[in-house]
Design an enzyme around this catalytic site. Structure first.
Site, PDB file in Angstrom:
ATOM      1  N   LYS A  37       0.116   3.412   9.295  1.00 39.29           N
ATOM      2  CA  LYS A  37      -1.247   3.230   9.812  1.00 39.29           C
ATOM      3  C   LYS A  37      -1.375   1.911  10.562  1.00 39.29           C
ATOM      4  O   LYS A  37      -2.025   1.845  11.608  1.00 39.29           O
ATOM      5  CB  LYS A  37      -2.254   3.302   8.670  1.00 39.29           C
ATOM      6  CG  LYS A  37      -2.360   4.688   8.072  1.00 39.29           C
ATOM      7  CD  LYS A  37      -3.229   4.694   6.826  1.00 39.29           C
ATOM      8  CE  LYS A  37      -3.268   6.085   6.200  1.00 39.29           C
ATOM      9  NZ  LYS A  37      -4.045   6.102   4.956  1.00 39.29           N
ATOM     10  N   HIS A  69      -1.639  -1.813  -8.645  1.00 40.30           N
ATOM     11  CA  HIS A  69      -1.510  -0.611  -9.468  1.00 40.30           C
ATOM     12  C   HIS A  69      -2.563  -0.635 -10.562  1.00 40.30           C
ATOM     13  O   HIS A  69      -2.967  -1.686 -11.016  1.00 40.30           O
ATOM     14  CB  HIS A  69      -0.174  -0.547 -10.215  1.00 40.30           C
ATOM     15  CG  HIS A  69       0.995  -1.046  -9.473  1.00 40.30           C
ATOM     16  ND1 HIS A  69       1.834  -0.213  -8.797  1.00 40.30           N
ATOM     17  CD2 HIS A  69       1.493  -2.286  -9.311  1.00 40.30           C
ATOM     18  CE1 HIS A  69       2.802  -0.928  -8.253  1.00 40.30           C
ATOM     19  NE2 HIS A  69       2.611  -2.181  -8.547  1.00 40.30           N
TER      20      HIS A  69
END
Length: 117
Positions: free
Chosen positions: A57, A104
């Protein structure tokens, strides 16, 4: 000057029970070897997948001209993640710096890439 920014989030469960053939289309052998030694294998793989997506991206092309296995994610001695620059990736970003951040939690992993130069 910032040339590109990419962010991606991945569900950690996405990689449960996936075949070795499937995983080899996305991850390098080094990444798969490191994942095997981790207690949270799925979270590790999800964070690397998110990093590869965020990189695509940030480059602005998606995975055109390169594949997920061309984008290898490693950590330095302090655990800081970085994108391994190969000739394929150098051709995409030139002399720009590629900055990567991973995060995470139990169910999701997120990655952000900034291409600066």
């Amino acid at each position: 000057m910032v040339k590109g920014i990419g962010i991606d989030i991945a569900d950690n469960r996405r990689f449960e029970g996936r075949s070795d053939i499937f995983l080899a289309r996305i991850f390098t052998s080094r990444e798969l070897g490191e994942a095997a030694s981790r207690a949270d294998r799925n979270g590790f793989l999800a964070s690397r997948f998110a990093a590869k997506e965020a990189f695509a991206k940030a480059v602005g092309t998606g995975f055109r001209g390169f594949s997920p296995v061309d984008v290898e994610i490693e950590e330095d001695g302090l655990g800081r993640p970085f994108v391994v620059m190969t000739p394929t990736l150098d051709a995409l970003v030139g002399k720009c710096a590629v900055l990567l951040s991973l995060s995470h939690e139990r169910e999701h992993s997120v990655a952000m890439v900034v291409i600066d130069g």
